[in-house]
Write a protein that holds these residues in place. Structure first.
Motif, short mmCIF file in Angstrom:
data_model
loop_
_atom_site.label_atom_id
_atom_site.label_comp_id
_atom_site.label_asym_id
_atom_site.label_seq_id
_atom_site.Cartn_x
_atom_site.Cartn_y
_atom_site.Cartn_z
N GLU A 11 1.17 6.99 -6.54
CA GLU A 11 0.02 7.84 -6.79
C GLU A 11 0.26 9.29 -6.33
OE1 GLU A 11 -3.09 5.86 -4.65
OE2 GLU A 11 -3.35 4.34 -6.20
N GLY A 12 1.40 9.54 -5.68
CA GLY A 12 1.71 10.88 -5.21
C GLY A 12 0.87 11.31 -4.01
N GLY A 29 0.82 -1.22 0.00
CA GLY A 29 0.00 0.00 0.00
C GLY A 29 0.85 1.26 0.00
N VAL A 30 1.95 1.25 0.74
CA VAL A 30 2.84 2.41 0.77
C VAL A 30 3.44 2.64 -0.61
CG1 VAL A 30 5.03 3.30 1.70
CG2 VAL A 30 3.37 2.22 3.23
N ILE A 31 3.87 1.58 -1.26
CA ILE A 31 4.45 1.71 -2.60
C ILE A 31 3.42 2.30 -3.56
CG2 ILE A 31 5.33 0.42 -4.59
CD1 ILE A 31 6.57 -1.54 -2.46
N ASP A 53 -0.09 10.68 5.12
CA ASP A 53 -0.71 9.37 4.87
C ASP A 53 0.34 8.29 4.68
OD1 ASP A 53 -3.21 10.57 4.99
OD2 ASP A 53 -3.40 10.76 2.81
N LEU A 54 1.39 8.63 3.94
CA LEU A 54 2.49 7.68 3.72
C LEU A 54 3.15 7.27 5.03
CD1 LEU A 54 4.18 9.29 0.60
CD2 LEU A 54 3.29 6.98 0.72
#
Length: 91
Positions: free
Chosen positions: A31-32, A24-26, A37-38
């Motif tokens: 997606e920028g 999900g992080v990748i 959130d990251l």
């Protein structure tokens, strides 16, 4: 030191969850997505990995303690010392 696979079933679940979180992080990076959130998602994955590592060590220590009670073996004491060193690498 070999650990009982059944005792570590929950660890595999945690690691799969962390794997999904890292994926999900990748995707979020691609997606920028927003920095906050990251970082929140990355922190969740990090906690899942830490908990998996601590569970592995705790399971190993429990098994060593049981062997020490049963046989008082020197190998169990060596395994316990190795697990304590591994714990410190996670701490």
């Amino acid at each position: 030191m070999e650990l009982d696979k059944e005792s570590l079933a929950g660890v595999a679940v945690r690691l799969r969850r962390a794997q999904g979180q890292i994926g999900g992080v990748i995707k979020m990076i691609e997606e920028g997505r927003d920095c906050a959130d990251l970082i929140n998602q990355l922190a969740a994955a990090s906690r899942a990995l830490d908990r998996a590592g601590f569970k592995i060590i705790a399971t190993g220590l429990e098994q060593c303690a049981a062997r020490e009670e049963d046989a008082g073996s020197q190998q169990a004491q060596l395994d316990r010392a190795q697990l304590e060193r591994l714990f410190l690498t996670l701490a």
